[in-house]
Scaffold this motif. Structure first.
Motif, short mmCIF file in Angstrom:
data_model
loop_
_atom_site.label_atom_id
_atom_site.label_comp_id
_atom_site.label_asym_id
_atom_site.label_seq_id
_atom_site.Cartn_x
_atom_site.Cartn_y
_atom_site.Cartn_z
N GLY A 40 53.80 23.51 -40.82
CA GLY A 40 54.33 24.80 -40.39
C GLY A 40 54.43 24.97 -38.90
N TYR A 41 53.71 24.17 -38.11
CA TYR A 41 53.76 24.39 -36.67
C TYR A 41 55.16 24.13 -36.13
N GLN A 42 55.82 23.07 -36.64
CA GLN A 42 57.17 22.76 -36.16
C GLN A 42 58.14 23.87 -36.58
N ARG A 43 57.99 24.37 -37.79
CA ARG A 43 58.88 25.44 -38.23
C ARG A 43 58.71 26.67 -37.36
N ASN A 44 57.49 26.88 -36.87
CA ASN A 44 57.22 28.06 -36.08
C ASN A 44 57.74 27.94 -34.66
N HIS A 45 57.65 26.73 -34.08
CA HIS A 45 57.98 26.56 -32.68
C HIS A 45 59.18 25.65 -32.43
N GLY A 46 59.61 24.93 -33.46
CA GLY A 46 60.72 24.01 -33.28
C GLY A 46 60.38 22.88 -32.35
N SER A 47 59.12 22.51 -32.27
CA SER A 47 58.68 21.46 -31.36
C SER A 47 58.54 20.16 -32.11
N PRO A 48 58.94 19.04 -31.50
CA PRO A 48 58.89 17.74 -32.18
C PRO A 48 57.50 17.13 -32.12
N TYR A 49 56.47 17.90 -32.49
CA TYR A 49 55.12 17.35 -32.48
C TYR A 49 54.90 16.52 -33.73
N SER A 50 54.05 15.55 -33.65
CA SER A 50 53.60 14.85 -34.85
C SER A 50 52.59 15.72 -35.55
N SER A 51 52.33 15.43 -36.83
CA SER A 51 51.32 16.21 -37.54
C SER A 51 49.94 16.01 -36.93
N SER A 52 49.71 14.86 -36.30
CA SER A 52 48.43 14.65 -35.63
C SER A 52 48.28 15.57 -34.45
N GLN A 53 49.37 15.89 -33.77
CA GLN A 53 49.31 16.82 -32.65
C GLN A 53 49.05 18.24 -33.16
N GLU A 54 49.66 18.56 -34.29
CA GLU A 54 49.41 19.89 -34.88
C GLU A 54 47.94 20.03 -35.25
N GLU A 55 47.41 18.98 -35.88
CA GLU A 55 45.99 19.03 -36.26
C GLU A 55 45.10 19.07 -35.03
N PHE A 73 52.44 27.57 -42.42
CA PHE A 73 53.64 28.40 -42.56
C PHE A 73 54.04 28.90 -41.18
N SER A 74 55.26 29.38 -41.09
CA SER A 74 55.77 29.89 -39.82
C SER A 74 54.95 31.10 -39.37
N GLY A 75 54.48 31.06 -38.17
CA GLY A 75 53.70 32.17 -37.63
C GLY A 75 52.22 32.09 -37.94
N LEU A 76 51.76 30.91 -38.42
CA LEU A 76 50.35 30.75 -38.77
C LEU A 76 49.43 31.02 -37.58
N VAL A 77 49.82 30.55 -36.40
CA VAL A 77 48.99 30.74 -35.22
C VAL A 77 48.77 32.22 -34.95
N TRP A 78 49.82 33.01 -35.10
CA TRP A 78 49.71 34.45 -34.82
C TRP A 78 48.98 35.18 -35.93
N PHE A 79 49.10 34.67 -37.16
CA PHE A 79 48.28 35.22 -38.26
C PHE A 79 46.81 35.01 -37.97
N HIS A 80 46.47 33.80 -37.52
CA HIS A 80 45.09 33.48 -37.14
C HIS A 80 44.61 34.41 -36.03
N ALA A 81 45.46 34.58 -35.02
CA ALA A 81 45.08 35.43 -33.89
C ALA A 81 44.87 36.86 -34.34
#
Length: 441
Positions: A422-437, A274-282
């Motif tokens: 959710g990473y793309q929704r959070n940052h708007g970056s064109p990463y692949s899901s493999s990059q997110e993982e 979800f959007s903001g997952l990284v900051w939730f984790h932090a």
């Protein structure tokens, strides 16, 4: 969670040695003396003698062979039914609960024992105290390990060796050099008269403690011995209660932090999207770290109070201090890893691996240290099992999710699957899901 602070009040201990006796006085004029006959010392087995003495306004006084209650060979003295003599109750420590009656050591109460002039004394011969179920003692050791405990209150007045006793108010540990307790082959080194009476509660032994018995205990006086006994012990007992609350709080806070929140934060970032997952984790990890720092503060208080106690030199607080001190850098590593990952367009760098494995190592060590802390505090077996089950389940779940995340990331890198998480929704970056993982691994 019921914790005990093993080693508490050890600062109030003074040790002296006289011919054939190693003596130790602790708080409230409570003293212990030990003699190892020459025959027993030569063979490494056989009878040993010890004396337990203290003010009669204590409900009971205890001496144990060992380093903690669990597995200790314990001897507790209290007033018998007559109120003029003592009962010696041999017991086997099973952890942080009332020890079980066990006379496998064959304890015999000797003459010179009794209650007189406000003093309670037990002169004891133990025929099988070199080994017992759960432990052993080298009676020629220069560094033998003992524990003690006391409780103030109304007299027990019981001849039963298995009578129920309430939890002690204070306890401690000490070492004795038994090479200085070696000598003689007396049937009772604590009295001039060598008459012995067999049994744990001999009603025929009603004589007052002899002068030599008093002298044996008095040779260790000093430091705390100016205390008037159980009456002056009340403040120490109150301090023990306060300290015990701090021990419980320390255990709860650290268990919550290392056994639950740290692993949970690492698990959720791999399962959710979800959007903001990284900051939730932090945020969750910073909360866990804040609790851990608070727990460390309680731990330092426990390990250094009273001021004469140097409990902080034990393995559990040392490991704890190292782990918490190193964990302080983990949020910095996480932030660096995240910023570099974004700047490099989703290419995993050494900072990612450093952040992930640094955290795994320290949190795992913290979980293990929690178990060591329970053991050091002489926690109940049930408490240790409960912690082990919860902490073990969370750690295994964390590792399983981490492995599954790694496998999924590897497959996505191979297939070139596009990101929909959710990473793309959070940052708007064109990463692949493999990059997110890859960042989450």
């Amino acid at each position: 969670m019921k914790l005990l602070a093993v080693g508490f009040l050890s600062a109030f201990v003074t040790t002296t040695y006289s011919q054939q006796l190693a003596s130790q006085c602790v708080t409230g004029n409570v003293c212990y003396s030990v003699n190892i006959p020459e025959n027993s010392a030569s063979s490494g087995d056989g009878d040993i003698f010890f004396q337990i003495s203290g003010p009669s306004d204590f409900q009971y006084i205890a001496l144990g062979q060992g380093t903690q209650m669990a597995g200790a060979n314990i001897f507790i003295i209290y007033a018998d039914e007559s109120g003029t003599n003592v009962t010696v109750s041999p017991r086997l420590g099973k952890g942080n609960r009332e020890p079980d009656a066990d006379d496998s050591g064959q304890a015999t109460l000797l003459s010179g024992s009794g209650i007189a002039s406000g003093k309670m004394t037990a002169n004891v011969r133990c025929s099988k105290c070199t080994s017992w179920s759960g432990g052993e003692m080298d009676i020629t050791s220069a560094n033998s390990q003992w524990i003690w405990a006391v409780k103030s209150g109304s007299s027990v007045n019981s001849n039963s060796v298995s009578t129920h006793l309430s939890q002690h108010e204070g306890q401690g540990s000490f070492n004795l050099d038994l090479t200085k307790a070696r000598g003689g082959n007396s049937v009772n080194p604590f009295v001039e008269s060598q008459t012995t009476t067999t049994g744990a509660t001999p009603s025929s032994v009603a004589e007052s403690p002899s002068d030599s018995s008093s002298a044996a205990a008095g040779t260790s006086s000093g430091g705390s011995s100016s205390s008037g006994g159980a009456a002056d012990y009340a403040q120490i007992a109150q301090n023990y209660v306060k300290r015990n609350k701090a021990v419980i709080a320390h255990g709860v806070v650290m268990g919550l932090s290392f056994a639950l929140l740290f692993p949970l934060g690492a698990i959720l970032i791999r399962l959710l999207s979800f959007s903001g997952l990284v900051w939730f984790h932090a945020g969750l990890q910073v909360l866990a770290l804040a609790l851990a720092i608070a727990g460390m503060g309680l731990g330092i208080y426990i390990a250094t109070w009273p001021k004469e106690v140097h409990y902080i030199n034990h393995y559990h607080p040392i490991i704890g201090l190292v782990v918490i001190s190193l964990l302080v850098f983990q949020p910095i590593l996480g932030l660096l890893h995240h910023q570099i990952y974004k700047r490099n367009g989703g290419v995993r760098t050494v900072w990612a691996s450093l952040h992930v494995w640094y955290g795994r190592l320290l949190i795992t060590l913290g979980i293990i240290n929690g178990g060591l802390g329970l053991r050091l505090s002489d926690n109940t077996k049930g408490g240790e099992i409960a912690y082990g089950v919860v902490a073990g389940f969370m750690w295994l779940l964390w590792m399983a999710v981490s492995i599954a995340s790694y496998v999924r990331s590897t497959k996505q890198q191979t297939t070139g699957e596009k990101m929909t998480g959710g990473y793309q929704r959070n940052h708007g970056s064109p990463y692949s899901s493999s990059q997110e993982e890859a960042e989450r691994r």
